[in-house]
Design a protein around this motif. Structure first.
Motif, PDB file in Angstrom:
ATOM      1  N   GLY B 104      43.392  41.028  51.667  1.00  0.00           N
ATOM      2  CA  GLY B 104      43.703  39.944  50.758  1.00  0.00           C
ATOM      3  C   GLY B 104      44.627  40.436  49.661  1.00  0.00           C
ATOM      4  O   GLY B 104      45.003  41.617  49.628  1.00  0.00           O
ATOM      5  N   GLU B 105      44.986  39.524  48.744  1.00  0.00           N
ATOM      6  CA  GLU B 105      45.932  39.864  47.692  1.00  0.00           C
ATOM      7  C   GLU B 105      45.273  40.547  46.498  1.00  0.00           C
ATOM      8  O   GLU B 105      45.953  40.990  45.585  1.00  0.00           O
ATOM      9  CB  GLU B 105      46.652  38.599  47.220  1.00  0.00           C
ATOM     10  N   GLY B 106      43.961  40.641  46.490  1.00  0.00           N
ATOM     11  CA  GLY B 106      43.275  41.368  45.440  1.00  0.00           C
ATOM     12  C   GLY B 106      42.736  40.475  44.337  1.00  0.00           C
ATOM     13  O   GLY B 106      43.255  39.381  44.086  1.00  0.00           O
ATOM     14  N   SER B 107      41.675  40.964  43.688  1.00  0.00           N
ATOM     15  CA  SER B 107      41.084  40.314  42.514  1.00  0.00           C
ATOM     16  C   SER B 107      41.017  41.356  41.409  1.00  0.00           C
ATOM     17  O   SER B 107      40.369  42.387  41.582  1.00  0.00           O
ATOM     18  CB  SER B 107      39.680  39.805  42.828  1.00  0.00           C
ATOM     19  N   ARG B 108      41.709  41.066  40.312  1.00  0.00           N
ATOM     20  CA  ARG B 108      41.746  42.027  39.198  1.00  0.00           C
ATOM     21  C   ARG B 108      40.644  41.668  38.227  1.00  0.00           C
ATOM     22  O   ARG B 108      40.653  40.582  37.636  1.00  0.00           O
ATOM     23  CB  ARG B 108      43.104  41.999  38.507  1.00  0.00           C
TER      24      ARG B 108
END
Lengths: 114, 112
Positions: B104-108
């Motif tokens: 996925g695009e990531g969770s910051r």
């Protein structure tokens, strides 16, 4: 457990040159080794997989080698372009769990200057 | 194609708060996993699942819970957030076997 070392945190090269990135591992030779590309703020994207019985694999301007004697993989980008600038991750399988998982090196940040 | 979808993309928490990072994939992959990525540490495996109802711990599981009630979804729960959990979290999936991981695009996440 398996450890991976990508021995350059950063690599700067001139456009048109060949970039060579190194991945070393410490324990048993994995059956498979993978390379990923990661752009800032994005998730890693798969590039190539090479099997232990494949000494070399190519995909367009990319070439990966796998030397189980040296416990090393080399990743080459020929005729490099500024668009190749990214972080490149080496990954291989760790069979310590109930099913193998990918473990990653810390990556090498490649910068290609025009 | 959606691939692997993570929500939220950004989150700020206070110490002690709880939250859930969502991950969904539409590729019918049996294997799903959560990694965290920190500067100088690379990607480290938190938890993984080889199918619905089956989960296992990775390298850094403490402070996180997971469940897998469906093939599509693999949420990551922080029970009591700590500043050490400030990181970028990636969900990934793959078919059974040793093929490529789809991220996925990531969770910051920032924990104050």
């Amino acid at each position: 457990s398996q450890k991976i070392e990508q021995n350059s945190e950063a690599l700067n090269i001139q456009e048109g040159k060949t970039a060579t990135l190194t991945c070393n591992y410490t324990n048993y030779s994995p059956a498979y080794l993978q390379w990923y590309r990661q752009d800032p703020g994005r998730g890693p994207v798969f590039l190539l997989l090479i099997r232990e019985n494949e000494k070399e694999k190519r995909k367009e301007r990319l070439k990966v080698t796998f030397d189980t004697t040296l416990k090393q993989s080399l990743f080459h980008i020929t005729a490099s372009q500024p668009a190749d600038s990214a972080t490149y991750l080496c990954a291989l399988w760790d069979y310590g769990g109930s099913q193998g998982n990918l473990i990653f090196g810390k990556g090498t940040k490649l910068s290609v200057k025009p | 194609n959606a691939g692997v979808t993570q929500t939220p993309k950004f989150q700020v928490l206070k110490t002690g708060q709880s939250m859930t990072l969502q991950c969904a994939q539409d590729m019918n992959h049996e294997y799903m996993s959560w990694y965290r990525q920190d500067p100088g540490m690379g990607l480290r495996l938190i938890h993984y699942s080889v199918g619905a109802g089956i989960t296992d711990q990775g390298e850094v599981p403490n402070g996180y819970n997971v469940s897998r009630s469906t093939t599509e979804d693999f949420p990551l729960r922080l029970l009591s957030a700590a500043p050490s959990q400030t990181s970028v979290y990636f969900c990934a999936s793959r078919e059974t076997g040793v093929g490529e991981l789809f991220f996925g695009e990531g969770s910051r996440l920032t924990v104050l």
